[in-house]
Design a protein around this motif. Structure first.
Motif, PDB file in Angstrom:
ATOM      1  N   GLY A   1       0.838  -1.192   0.000  1.00 19.11           N
ATOM      2  CA  GLY A   1       0.000   0.000   0.000  1.00 19.11           C
ATOM      3  C   GLY A   1       0.869   1.237   0.000  1.00 19.11           C
ATOM      4  O   GLY A   1       0.586   2.189   0.727  1.00 19.11           O
TER       5      GLY A   1
ATOM      6  N   TYR B   1      -7.782  -1.325  11.300  1.00 19.59           N
ATOM      7  CA  TYR B   1      -8.905  -0.812  12.099  1.00 19.59           C
ATOM      8  C   TYR B   1      -9.352  -1.866  13.100  1.00 19.59           C
ATOM      9  O   TYR B   1      -9.508  -1.594  14.287  1.00 19.59           O
TER      10      TYR B   1
ATOM     11  N   ILE C   1      -7.031   9.393   3.900  1.00 19.71           N
ATOM     12  CA  ILE C   1      -5.624   9.357   3.474  1.00 19.71           C
ATOM     13  C   ILE C   1      -5.442   9.268   1.954  1.00 19.71           C
ATOM     14  O   ILE C   1      -4.439   9.708   1.417  1.00 19.71           O
TER      15      ILE C   1
ATOM     16  N   ARG D   1       6.635   8.920   8.225  1.00 19.65           N
ATOM     17  CA  ARG D   1       5.672   8.783   9.310  1.00 19.65           C
ATOM     18  C   ARG D   1       5.058  10.110   9.737  1.00 19.65           C
ATOM     19  O   ARG D   1       5.266  10.593  10.859  1.00 19.65           O
TER      20      ARG D   1
ATOM     21  N   TYR E   1      -5.828   0.572  -5.772  1.00 18.55           N
ATOM     22  CA  TYR E   1      -6.025  -0.876  -5.653  1.00 18.55           C
ATOM     23  C   TYR E   1      -7.149  -1.329  -6.575  1.00 18.55           C
ATOM     24  O   TYR E   1      -8.140  -0.611  -6.734  1.00 18.55           O
TER      25      TYR E   1
END
Ligand code: PLP
Length: 391
Positions: free
Chosen positions: A38, A127, A203, A244, A322
């Motif tokens: 990802g 999640y 995101i 990050r 994706y």
């Protein structure tokens, strides 16, 4: 071995597991096509890197304020206003160690052991595991029966006194679905009516294919705004996964609670990455758009390829990077589940893709096109060969 009850049934991230297995195969010179990750395969733009180098050279290397550096907080407020229609002040913002940490902090701060958290399946794998780590109970609403879209009635059925929150993600990892304004309005009404919280994970906001448009649920009205944490980050848009940097905007007092988790766990995210993030948020839009144009080309290419493979169907991605491919025609006959398909693909055909079962969508496989065109071509040709030889 003694581990906490809370942790006993927390699972691994199948995405990270398959990706690291595939990377280690590659490091042993095995020719694997990696369509699992990802993360964009682009390098972080030079302007961003230069700012980080400057920060190091100037000795900007200490802890920062827990919330983040002022310069960055101001830019995030401007971004929320300009692009999302959200008016926030720096005290509404938290910068953290990726969007993942923002979500984790909120869940830790707001969940009780008997809280119920609604997730829409297929969901991003972290999640459900993050919810379990708080001791709360994930309550899953299957969206596959509604073409992976929001069905407010089905969500309503799951709401009770223990429901504390719902997590949504648009553009969606894994399906590529982008929720419409109407869908979000209906959901916002439900959330407000039942006075529950919402994490809106945005995101993939910028990786979106026309005519689809991104809407932030928090911008729909002030009631939903006070109940929502709008989460975003730089990993995907700016090819900055390793730096990050994630952030959120939310109601001031609630954000303070999430900051407490940060105070006592990570303190702050990297000072150097925060300086780099300042450069990212000032970056010429054209640099980001050229990456998105490349994703568009790959998406078209991959969709055409999959269309030509008999028995496979897919969900047309409206955003993210994706392709969510339906392998159900092959399950139950030759293969037990998507996990078995992905294991066989990796071990025998050297292509790494992610089984949907781990995300609450058995029968589906996620193919990432955040990879070079040649890698995509190699991978999909191998999938075709695998099906020809095994079914
Ligand atoms: C839906 C979703 N949310 C959040 C994240 C985490 O991003 P970050 O790198 O900012 O922690 C990812 C990364 O894969 C994701 O797919």
């Amino acid at each position: 071995m003694k581990i906490s009850k809370r942790f006993a049934n927390v699972g691994d991230s199948s995405t990270l597991k398959i990706t690291s297995l595939a990377k280690s195969m590659k490091s042993k010179n095995i020719d694997v096509a990696i369509l699992a990750a990802g993360e964009p395969d682009f390098d972080t733009p030079d302007k961003i890197k230069e700012e980080a180098i400057k920060a190091i050279k100037e000795g900007f290397t200490g802890y920062t304020a827990v919330r983040g550096i002022n310069e960055l907080l101001d830019l995030i407020c401007e971004k929320f206003k300009r692009e999302n229609g959200l008016e926030y002040k720096p005290e509404n913002i938290m910068v953290s160690t990726g969007a993942k940490q923002s979500i984790y902090n909120v869940l830790q701060a707001l969940c009780d052991e008997d809280s119920e958290i609604i997730l829409l399946a297929p969901y991003w794998v972290s999640y459900i595991e993050m919810v379990k780590m708080t001791g709360a109970l994930p309550v899953v609403v299957d969206t596959s029966v509604d073409n992976f879209r929001i069905n407010v009635e089905r969500i309503k059925e799951k709401i009770n006194k223990k429901t504390r929150m719902i997590i949504i993600n648009s553009p969606n990892n894994l399906t590529g679905v982008v929720y419409t304004e109407k869908e979000l309005r209906e959901l916002a009404d439900l959330i407000v009516e039942h006075n529950i919280y919402c994490i809106s994970d945005e995101i993939y906001e910028k990786i979106i294919y026309s005519p689809n448009k991104h809407y932030s649920i928090a911008a729909l009205n002030n009631n939903i705004k006070d109940l929502t944490f709008t989460v975003n980050g730089l990993s995907k848009t700016y090819a900055m996964t390793g730096w990050r940097i994630g952030y959120l905007g939310g109601e001031r007092k609630l954000v303070e609670k999430a900051l407490m988790v940060q105070t006592h766990s990570t303190s702050c995210t990297s000072s150097i990455s925060q300086k780099a993030a300042v450069a990212a948020l000032k970056l010429d839009e054209r640099i980001v758009n050229s990456m998105i144009d490349e994703f568009k080309k790959r998406r078209e290419f991959l969709m055409k390829k999959v269309e030509n493979i008999e028995g496979l169907n897919y969900v047309q991605p409206q955003g993210a990077f994706y392709l969510f491919v339906d392998f159900r025609n092959f399950i139950g006959k030759k293969f037990k589940d998507s996990e078995e398909i992905c294991t066989r693909l990796l071990e025998d055909y050297k292509v790494a893709v992610i089984p949907g079962g781990a995300f609450g969508a058995e029968g589906f496989v996620r193919i990432s096109y955040a990879a070079s065109m040649s890698e995509i071509e190699k991978g999909i040709d191998r999938i075709e060969k695998f099906l020809k030889e095994n079914v």
